[in-house]
Design an enzyme around this catalytic site. Structure first.
Site, PDB file in Angstrom:
ATOM      1  N   ASN A 154       0.807  -1.226   0.000  1.00  0.00           N
ATOM      2  CA  ASN A 154       0.000   0.000   0.000  1.00  0.00           C
ATOM      3  C   ASN A 154       0.841   1.277   0.000  1.00  0.00           C
ATOM      4  OD1 ASN A 154       0.770  -0.690   2.635  1.00  0.00           O
ATOM      5  ND2 ASN A 154      -1.027   0.270   3.546  1.00  0.00           N
ATOM      6  N   GLU A 253       4.024  -4.613  12.355  1.00  0.00           N
ATOM      7  CA  GLU A 253       2.994  -3.576  12.305  1.00  0.00           C
ATOM      8  C   GLU A 253       1.846  -4.151  11.504  1.00  0.00           C
ATOM      9  OE1 GLU A 253       0.715  -0.872  10.598  1.00  0.00           O
ATOM     10  OE2 GLU A 253       2.608  -0.120   9.756  1.00  0.00           O
ATOM     11  N   CYS A 287      -3.078   1.221   6.965  1.00  0.00           N
ATOM     12  CA  CYS A 287      -3.329   0.594   8.260  1.00  0.00           C
ATOM     13  C   CYS A 287      -3.871   1.591   9.274  1.00  0.00           C
ATOM     14  CB  CYS A 287      -2.052  -0.052   8.781  1.00  0.00           C
ATOM     15  SG  CYS A 287      -0.655   1.095   8.889  1.00  0.00           S
TER      16      CYS A 287
END
Length: 485
Positions: A154, A253, A287
């Site tokens: 992303n 993460e 995220c």
């Protein structure tokens, strides 16, 4: 300045070569599904060569004077500035970035390189008083050795660089495995950049291949000392299990289901501005994206009216057009998943206020009202340009709702009472809380990471430096020590 070439190759031990597995990976433009380039995929033999090269090169690299490593980071930052148009074009065509998102990602990555340039000079140790007469205790900070980094698609350039640049800066060797959807911007472009900047052969390696073939092999490889991964929680848990079995350090993460809380005394217009950006930046494929909007019942109607009007006006479509705000999702599989989530949310009682459709791989900006705590849109990470609105009656209910998922990455809270905002922020179970802002914030000198199922470890500043190094106690006797026997 000529554009980089050989970006569809493996980069192992300083050589650009094809993978040996025999399979191919087509790198597709997510807007129109055209083929950008094709990779011969890496196999386990290629992974072995990459890790062995990193291990062999790491010692000399660790012992390189810190000023030299610093200058390479600065050179890489300068080259990335010079190649801004080139890398922005790649970000737009490889991962569907709009020009605004590509601009932001380029700036973030340059800033990360500048922050990393300070790390060679921040490898401080300690002197510690000893209980033993005549003993001097010293603590040295050292590079771990070899770092394995698995990056997402992303924000591939930045989210790769936030591990790779600090890891190199403190003296580690690195093996990168970029996501299959972003092998260039998350892998080979970075390798070419550091090659041009002067990183020695073997220190940095990139293997591009199917996760089903080399994914677990990279994670479990005995040479690596740390696994850095950014991606989904289910995949992260699997990586954590494999890494734990190898007693490796982990920096994970993972997913987020980030609330933006609009308290009774909030500025509605400001909150709407923040929520529009926090939800629809890069089609919500972040995220940290604002995944849930929690609004005091007295402000709900005003917020809904303004927010829906703004969402309806967002230009969507071709990310190559300067005016586009919402571009394509990464692939058609992602589109089907998001449309299915909308359908399930409506069946659970939510109402579509705008959107709910897709054109090709572009999901139209979508807003749903009447989303309750048990609605799938409330509980699941969307990763698309879709958001649900939920009401609350009191500050305590707002905090309870904010904490009512398995995730705890980022969050935002709007109020005119700063002291109340700070008090309530401390009660939110998230690694990051932003008052009178939105949830998508990342600054290179701050601790970035989450709680609960949003991951372990912290990126950024001194915190990533601690993840990428280890401490060694060295003592010496400067006078003869008497022993009891």
């Amino acid at each position: 300045m000529e554009a980089y070439t050989n970006l569809n190759k493996q980069y192992i031990a300083g050589e650009w070569t094809d993978g040996t597995e025999g399979h191919t990976l087509e790198n597709l433009n997510p807007f129109d599904d055209t083929v950008l380039n094709t990779f011969q995929g890496a196999g386990t033999d290629d992974v072995d060569k990459a890790f062995n090269a990193a291990k062999d090169a790491a010692k000399a690299w660790r012992d390189t004077p810190p000023t030299e490593r610093q200058q390479i980071m600065l050179k890489a930052a300068s080259l990335l500035q010079d190649r801004k148009d080139e890398v922005m074009e790649w970000l737009m065509k490889e991962v569907g970035s709009t020009s605004l998102k590509a601009e932001i990602e380029h700036t973030q990555t340059c800033n990360m390189l500048l922050e990393a340039a300070s790390f060679p000079m921040r490898m401080q140790g300690y002197t510690i008083p000893s209980f033993t007469p005549g003993k001097q205790s010293l603590v040295y900070r050292k590079a771990l050795g070899v770092v394995a980094m698995i990056s997402p698609w992303n924000f591939p350039l930045y989210l790769s660089m936030r591990t790779v640049a600090p890891a190199l800066a403190v003296g580690n060797g690195v093996v990168m495995k970029p996501a299959s959807q972003s092998p260039v911007t998350g892998g080979t472009f970075i390798a070419r950049l550091f090659e041009e900047a002067g990183v020695p052969r073997g220190v940095l390696n990139v293997v591009v291949g199917k996760s089903s073939i080399i994914g677990d092999y990279v994670v479990a490889h005995p040479v690596s000392n740390l696994i850095s991964f950014t991606g989904s929680t289910p995949v992260g848990k699997g990586i954590g299990k494999l890494g734990g079995e190898g007693l490796k350090k982990l920096a994970l993460e993972l997913g987020g289901n980030n609330p933006l809380v609009v308290l009774e005394d909030a500025d509605v217009a400001h909150a709407v501005d923040a929520a529009i950006f926090g939800r629809f930046m890069h089609q919500g494929q972040i995220c940290m994206s604002t995944n849930r909007i929690l609004i005091h019942e007295k402000l709900h109607d005003a917020f809904l009216e303004q927010f829906v009007a703004r969402a309806k006006a967002l230009p969507y479509g071709d990310p190559a057009k300067a005016e586009t705000v919402v571009g394509p999702l990464i692939d058609n599989k992602a589109v089907k998943r998001v449309l299915d989530l909308i359908d399930r949310a409506v069946k659970a009682g939510a109402k579509i206020e705008t959107g709910g459709e897709a054109t090709g791989n572009v999901v139209h900006p979508t807003v749903l009202s009447g989303v309750t705590k048990d609605n799938p849109l409330f509980q699941e990470e969307v990763f698309g340009p879709v958001v649900g609105l939920t009401t609350f009656k009191s500050d305590q209910e707002a905090i309870d709702l904010a904490n009512a998922t398995e995730y705890g990455l980022s969050s935002a809270l709007h109020t005119k009472d700063l002291q109340k905002g700070l008090r309530l922020a401390r009660q939110i179970e998230a690694g990051m809380v932003h008052i009178n802002d939105q949830s998508v914030n990342d600054e290179m000198n701050t601790p970035f990471g989450g709680e609960k199922n949003s991951g372990i470890g912290r990126f950024g500043g001194q915190w990533i430096l601690e993840e990428l190094t280890t401490l060694q106690w060295v003592s010496y006797q400067d006078e003869f020590r008497e022993y009891p026997f």
